[in-house]
Design an enzyme around this catalytic site. Structure first.
Site, PDB file in Angstrom:
ATOM      1  N   SER A 139      -3.911  -2.546  -2.298  1.00 15.89           N
ATOM      2  CA  SER A 139      -3.045  -3.605  -2.766  1.00 15.89           C
ATOM      3  C   SER A 139      -1.646  -3.124  -3.156  1.00 15.89           C
ATOM      4  O   SER A 139      -0.734  -3.938  -3.262  1.00 15.89           O
ATOM      5  CB  SER A 139      -3.670  -4.293  -3.983  1.00 15.89           C
ATOM      6  OG  SER A 139      -3.823  -3.362  -5.043  1.00 15.89           O
ATOM      7  N   LYS A 166       4.636  -1.223  -9.793  1.00 21.51           N
ATOM      8  CA  LYS A 166       3.791  -2.298  -9.242  1.00 21.51           C
ATOM      9  C   LYS A 166       3.761  -3.478 -10.215  1.00 21.51           C
ATOM     10  O   LYS A 166       3.775  -3.289 -11.433  1.00 21.51           O
ATOM     11  CB  LYS A 166       2.387  -1.737  -9.005  1.00 21.51           C
ATOM     12  CG  LYS A 166       1.432  -2.680  -8.289  1.00 21.51           C
ATOM     13  CD  LYS A 166       0.093  -1.990  -7.992  1.00 21.51           C
ATOM     14  CE  LYS A 166      -0.907  -2.921  -7.351  1.00 21.51           C
ATOM     15  NZ  LYS A 166      -2.183  -2.246  -7.021  1.00 21.51           N
ATOM     16  N   SER A 194      -6.501   1.251  -3.571  1.00 18.53           N
ATOM     17  CA  SER A 194      -5.190   0.596  -3.496  1.00 18.53           C
ATOM     18  C   SER A 194      -3.970   1.498  -3.599  1.00 18.53           C
ATOM     19  O   SER A 194      -2.854   1.032  -3.368  1.00 18.53           O
ATOM     20  CB  SER A 194      -5.075  -0.468  -4.583  1.00 18.53           C
ATOM     21  OG  SER A 194      -5.624  -1.653  -4.119  1.00 18.53           O
TER      22      SER A 194
HETATM   23  N1  GLN Z   1      -9.029  -3.301  -1.209  1.00 20.41           N
HETATM   24  C1  GLN Z   1      -9.930  -3.213  -2.338  1.00 20.41           C
HETATM   25  C2  GLN Z   1     -10.169  -4.584  -2.900  1.00 20.41           C
HETATM   26  O1  GLN Z   1      -9.678  -5.512  -2.349  1.00 20.41           O
HETATM   27  C3  GLN Z   1      -9.367  -2.288  -3.361  1.00 20.41           C
HETATM   28  C4  GLN Z   1      -8.241  -2.888  -4.089  1.00 20.41           C
HETATM   29  C5  GLN Z   1      -7.730  -2.014  -5.185  1.00 20.41           C
HETATM   30  O2  GLN Z   1      -7.959  -0.804  -5.219  1.00 20.41           O
HETATM   31  N2  GLN Z   1      -7.076  -2.638  -6.123  1.00 20.41           N
HETATM   32  O3  GLN Z   1     -10.850  -4.749  -3.883  1.00 20.41           O
END
Ligand code: GLN
Length: 488
Positions: free
Chosen positions: A159, A84, A183
């Protein structure tokens, strides 16, 4: 492996194999690492450039393998791993999917990358993500969205959308993601693959560009449970470079695979009832597990708490991106103050700005007590709910996400709707406990294609082994990973 010979002559087909299948081939002498990398590159080129434009990788034109000379017996020898874009790989541009980090070259490897290289893995490609990991759809990246290989009209989740998409699309063998509120697990659910968010402190965060430091964890995204266990074993463990990493022994997670789940106690946080969950309960009971309802009274507040705590930490973490030390700078600004303003104004996307504003607000004098402090108190209550639950059960079962993958653009106009897609995943981050998403079935309710849906097992701190035990038993009994084509 029984099926291995059927893949040999078909270009791109080696990329369909799992880590453990590839390890068998290496052991047989039936495969070379260069052969595999060549095949994987062909798969990436054909899938990323065709009209579906999955675009799981941000650097598909210029992927260069990074590896180390280590003994061939090393655990992940010759296994390519996609990474990532928020994880530092020395000498590579690391941007977190954000314009503000364009041009930033990592001076060192993240500890997880070091560990992978020392285990013989090949770092191979950087995957797309929501900007600074803010999002649930992979649409906020400065590189544009990644699409879901199960249905390219839909998002892969976020994400870590690029990491889940490339594993599901067989353009990666396995990938690293990060999970602050879901995410790893939510994209794993949307793409039909396996994703683990380990216990807070299980995996070093050194070299992970921080979003919310009290919630972030790095974890593996793989085609099946066995691969996930192998992968976590390599990256887990104490790291003196990360003061929040825990000095707790790491068991051999593969030992948990194939153990009976007879008599294990699994809790369900009623009143959630979905066909996927009902089916899972039936399967787990048929394998001898005991399933009982339990109450986690404060998790109803989890999303609200998260959207105070996570942006507060993010606003502080992102203060360092000011055009002076890292990445992008507006060089035309006439003064230092204007340089800060212009760089941040142009460098951050809309969602990043929203989080910075929300976080700064809840930390500011006069609002700190009303918002941040209050949220932290409720966070403790959520943690206490889990502690009480784990006195009664070995693991908690829930859906991973409230819906299958949604369409690109569907939730882009409503941040609140987007935020609600993490309703089942956020509690584990707030409590710091491990949680694993495995394919739990498919959903036909959208009328179109069968879309994968994940099932989430949440465990006691540092008890990832039990989650692998349960998930493996479920996987072997249902074969969804094979039906989805993850494993041939
Ligand atoms: N979707 C969640 C957010 O936007 C979690 C994102 C994540 O785990 N990085 O904060």
């Amino acid at each position: 492996m029984k099926h291995q010979n059927s893949f040999v002559h078909d270009t791109g087909s080696l990329s369909k194999l799992t880590i453990h299948q590839l390890a068998d081939r290496y052991a047989n002498g039936a495969l070379t690492c260069d052969g595999l990398l060549h095949d994987l590159s062909a798969a990436i080129r054909s899938r990323d450039r065709d009209q579906r434009q999955i675009r799981a990788y941000i650097n598909f034109d210029s992927i260069r393998p990074i590896r180390r000379e280590v003994p061939k017996a090393s655990k992940l020898w010759g296994i390519p791993i996609a990474v990532k874009d928020n994880l530092c790989v020395a000498g590579e541009e690391t941007t977190c999917g954000s314009k503000i980090l364009k041009g930033f070259i990592s001076p060192y490897h993240a500890t997880v990358v070091e560990k992978l290289l020392n285990a013989g893995a090949v770092i191979f490609g950087r995957t797309n993500q929501d900007e600074f990991a803010f999002g649930s759809s992979c649409e906020t990246s400065c590189y544009g969205p990644t699409r879901n290989p199960r249905d390219p009209e839909r998002v892969p989740g976020g994400s870590s959308g690029g990491s889940a998409a490339c594993v599901a699309d067989h353009t990666a063998i396995a990938a690293l993601g990060s999970d602050t509120g879901g995410s790893i697990r939510q994209p794993a659910s949307f793409c039909g693959v396996v994703g683990m968010k380990p216990t807070y402190g299980r995996v070093s965060r050194y070299g992970l560009i921080a979003f919310a430091s009290s919630l972030d964890q790095i974890g593996p995204i793989t085609k099946d449970v066995r691969d996930n266990a192998l992968f976590l074993n390599v990256i887990a463990g104490h790291d003196p470079k990360d003061s929040t990493s825990a000095d707790v022994p790491v068991p051999d997670y593969s030992d948990f695979l194939g153990r009976s789940i007879q008599g294990m106690r699994i809790g369900i946080a009623a009143p959630v009832q979905t066909p996927i969950l009902e089916n899972a309960v039936k399967v787990l009971k048929s394998l001898g597990a005991k399933v009982e309802a339990l109450s986690l009274p404060h998790i109803a507040y989890a999303v609200s708490v998260y959207y105070i705590v996570a942006p507060a930490e993010a606003s502080s973490n992102l203060a360092r991106f000011d055009g002076v030390r890292f990445g992008f700078r507006d060089k035309s600004a006439p003064s230092l103050l204007e340089m800060y303003e212009h760089t941040r104004g142009q460098g951050f996307g809309a969602e990043a700005k929203r989080r910075i504003i929300l976080g700064t607000y809840s930390l500011s004098s006069g609002y700190y007590d009303a918002y941040y402090l209050h949220a932290m108190k409720v966070r403790t209550k959520i943690k206490n709910d889990f502690d009480a639950a784990f006195k009664k059960v070995d693991a908690i079962l829930s859906p991973t996400a409230p819906s299958p993958a949604f369409k690109l653009g569907e939730k882009a106009a409503s941040p609140l709707e987007m935020y609600l897609s993490d309703i089942y995943t956020i509690p584990a981050n707030l409590a710091g406990v491990p949680a694993l998403s495995v394919p739990g079935g498919t959903d036909h309710s959208t009328g179109g294609k069968d879309l994968p849906l994940g099932l989430q097992f949440i465990g006691k701190p540092f008890d990832e082994g039990t989650l692998y035990q349960l998930a493996y038993a479920f996987e072997q009994a249902t074969d969804y990973h094979k039906r989805l084509g993850n494993v041939c």
